[in-house]
Design a protein around this motif. Sequence first.
Motif, PDB file in Angstrom:
ATOM      1  N   TRP A   6       0.825  -1.202   0.000  1.00  0.00           N
ATOM      2  CA  TRP A   6       0.000   0.000   0.000  1.00  0.00           C
ATOM      3  C   TRP A   6       0.863   1.257   0.000  1.00  0.00           C
ATOM      4  N   LEU A   7       0.282   2.324  -0.474  1.00  0.00           N
ATOM      5  CA  LEU A   7       0.964   3.618  -0.478  1.00  0.00           C
ATOM      6  C   LEU A   7       1.258   4.080   0.940  1.00  0.00           C
ATOM      7  N   SER A   8       0.248   3.991   1.822  1.00  0.00           N
ATOM      8  CA  SER A   8       0.389   4.479   3.198  1.00  0.00           C
ATOM      9  C   SER A   8      -0.731   3.883   4.029  1.00  0.00           C
ATOM     10  N   SER A   9      -0.435   2.818   4.742  1.00  0.00           N
ATOM     11  CA  SER A   9      -1.479   2.121   5.495  1.00  0.00           C
ATOM     12  C   SER A   9      -1.332   2.377   6.996  1.00  0.00           C
ATOM     13  N   PRO A  10      -2.407   2.181   7.766  1.00  0.00           N
ATOM     14  CA  PRO A  10      -2.332   2.381   9.221  1.00  0.00           C
ATOM     15  C   PRO A  10      -1.281   1.473   9.858  1.00  0.00           C
ATOM     16  N   GLY A 183      -4.534  26.320  13.022  1.00  0.00           N
ATOM     17  CA  GLY A 183      -3.936  25.214  12.292  1.00  0.00           C
ATOM     18  C   GLY A 183      -4.864  24.014  12.302  1.00  0.00           C
ATOM     19  N   ILE A 184      -4.693  23.151  11.315  1.00  0.00           N
ATOM     20  CA  ILE A 184      -5.527  21.966  11.175  1.00  0.00           C
ATOM     21  C   ILE A 184      -4.644  20.734  11.045  1.00  0.00           C
ATOM     22  N   LEU A 185      -5.032  19.661  11.749  1.00  0.00           N
ATOM     23  CA  LEU A 185      -4.363  18.370  11.647  1.00  0.00           C
ATOM     24  C   LEU A 185      -5.352  17.316  11.169  1.00  0.00           C
ATOM     25  N   SER A 186      -4.839  16.219  10.606  1.00  0.00           N
ATOM     26  CA  SER A 186      -5.688  15.100  10.179  1.00  0.00           C
ATOM     27  C   SER A 186      -5.136  13.794  10.728  1.00  0.00           C
ATOM     28  N   PHE A 187      -6.053  12.917  11.119  1.00  0.00           N
ATOM     29  CA  PHE A 187      -5.696  11.573  11.585  1.00  0.00           C
ATOM     30  C   PHE A 187      -6.462  10.525  10.787  1.00  0.00           C
ATOM     31  N   ASN A 188      -6.636  10.818   9.498  1.00  0.00           N
ATOM     32  CA  ASN A 188      -7.275   9.866   8.597  1.00  0.00           C
ATOM     33  C   ASN A 188      -6.457   8.564   8.542  1.00  0.00           C
ATOM     34  N   GLY A 189      -7.051   7.513   8.017  1.00  0.00           N
ATOM     35  CA  GLY A 189      -6.406   6.199   8.046  1.00  0.00           C
ATOM     36  C   GLY A 189      -5.083   6.119   7.330  1.00  0.00           C
ATOM     37  N   ASN A 190      -4.809   7.044   6.399  1.00  0.00           N
ATOM     38  CA  ASN A 190      -3.555   6.992   5.652  1.00  0.00           C
ATOM     39  C   ASN A 190      -2.490   7.942   6.192  1.00  0.00           C
ATOM     40  N   LYS A 191      -2.804   8.669   7.271  1.00  0.00           N
ATOM     41  CA  LYS A 191      -1.857   9.659   7.786  1.00  0.00           C
ATOM     42  C   LYS A 191      -0.770   9.002   8.646  1.00  0.00           C
ATOM     43  N   ILE A 192       0.174   9.834   9.094  1.00  0.00           N
ATOM     44  CA  ILE A 192       1.353   9.309   9.788  1.00  0.00           C
ATOM     45  C   ILE A 192       0.967   8.638  11.103  1.00  0.00           C
ATOM     46  N   ILE A 193      -0.063   9.154  11.784  1.00  0.00           N
ATOM     47  CA  ILE A 193      -0.775   8.409  12.823  1.00  0.00           C
ATOM     48  C   ILE A 193      -2.260   8.556  12.532  1.00  0.00           C
ATOM     49  N   THR A 194      -3.061   7.652  13.036  1.00  0.00           N
ATOM     50  CA  THR A 194      -4.479   7.663  12.700  1.00  0.00           C
ATOM     51  C   THR A 194      -5.353   7.445  13.921  1.00  0.00           C
ATOM     52  N   THR A 195      -6.575   7.954  13.816  1.00  0.00           N
ATOM     53  CA  THR A 195      -7.627   7.630  14.788  1.00  0.00           C
ATOM     54  C   THR A 195      -8.763   6.926  14.057  1.00  0.00           C
ATOM     55  N   PRO A 354       5.259   4.063  -2.355  1.00  0.00           N
ATOM     56  CA  PRO A 354       4.945   3.465  -1.052  1.00  0.00           C
ATOM     57  C   PRO A 354       5.812   4.068   0.047  1.00  0.00           C
ATOM     58  N   SER A 355       5.150   4.506   1.129  1.00  0.00           N
ATOM     59  CA  SER A 355       5.838   5.322   2.133  1.00  0.00           C
ATOM     60  C   SER A 355       5.545   4.919   3.561  1.00  0.00           C
ATOM     61  N   GLY A 356       4.765   3.865   3.771  1.00  0.00           N
ATOM     62  CA  GLY A 356       4.302   3.519   5.101  1.00  0.00           C
ATOM     63  C   GLY A 356       5.411   3.176   6.073  1.00  0.00           C
ATOM     64  N   SER A 357       5.174   3.491   7.338  1.00  0.00           N
ATOM     65  CA  SER A 357       6.139   3.163   8.386  1.00  0.00           C
ATOM     66  C   SER A 357       6.208   1.666   8.656  1.00  0.00           C
ATOM     67  N   ASN A 358       5.242   0.914   8.142  1.00  0.00           N
ATOM     68  CA  ASN A 358       5.231  -0.544   8.347  1.00  0.00           C
ATOM     69  C   ASN A 358       5.758  -1.315   7.151  1.00  0.00           C
ATOM     70  N   LEU A 359       6.391  -0.645   6.200  1.00  0.00           N
ATOM     71  CA  LEU A 359       7.008  -1.349   5.083  1.00  0.00           C
ATOM     72  C   LEU A 359       8.207  -2.154   5.571  1.00  0.00           C
TER      73      LEU A 359
END
Length: 377
Positions: A6-10, A183-195, A354-359
Amino acid sequence: MNPKIWLSSPHMGGNEQAFVKEAFDTNWVAPLGPNVNGFEQDLTLFHGGKTHVAALSSGTAGLHLGLVLLGVVAGDEVICQSMTFSASANPIAYVGAIPVFVDSEEDTWNMSPTLLEEAIKDRIANGKKPKAIIPVHLYGMPAKMHEIMAVANRYDIPVLEDAAEALGSSINGKMCGTFGRIGILSFNGNKIITTSGGGALISDDESIVKEARFLATQARDEAPHYQHSKIGYNYRISNLCAGVGRGQMEVLAKRIEQRRAVYQQYVDRYSGAKGISFVAEPAGYFSNRWLSALMIDPAIAGFTREDLRLGLEKDNIESRPLWKPMHMQPIFSKYPYYGTGVSERLFENGLCLPSGSNLTQADMNRVFAIMDMFIKK
């Protein structure tokens, strides 16, 4: 077929379930609750302890509330970076305002301060001073915020800073999301951390954040009955999702380190290759490298961005073109645009890898094997 890359997964850290279980055990499964308070405190501490935070259902909700809090109403004009995801621009339409799009500069791929000032001067000359400016930190790379803020302050226009992709990025140690009034932050499923789904509105002005929380909980006045003097929204994050966020905050620093390591592997392997370039960090800039992206000059490389994307796709590897600029989108193409063609070139020739921290290293080697078929070193 090979398993999907994946490009960027949780990427869970381990303690998320403990916070969620506590919410279940104490029956805090409705919106708000201890996890929401704790998550906001964690984010405040991460941003230096002086920034106030309202945890919300999405980054888009934060942008919408930000415009409302800045007094933007129907018919007003709002300057927005063109090179971004549509969520940066959609809230302008929510309030009935008119987006004015500004092109990127080459160094960071973000809003050009020069074109920003040109746009402001021209809009004022046309009888309409913009009510807000929305710069974006694309793929985690900080925009030129010192220059953007200097322009904004010169014309007394508030900045609503879209740091949805840039949690943990900074300029000379100052965190992205803390330069503008809001400022605005996002915690969508593809972000660096997610909620799972979530976001936040942040500001050094406590009164702004208090009003954001009020509006985000249906703007209910203090009364024993349901009473409302303002239009409100159902924009607060749930206690369950905030529990996931608290667990994610424990590993945020590690996730940034892992994303940067993925990016560095691409750079080490392909920097200097024919027709290939990356966006480097200017002096003092720190990018969380949410997504690793490269530019391909087809005249030199001998292949296009789309050739590489399709090659990766054949091996079940997800990659994605850079954002299609907002001024090129059918829904926004009728609105004013100030540019020199930078964002068009980025879209035409840029690819997110692909950039995920879990690669795993095996994942990276699969990506490299396909890329090596195209890229001449």
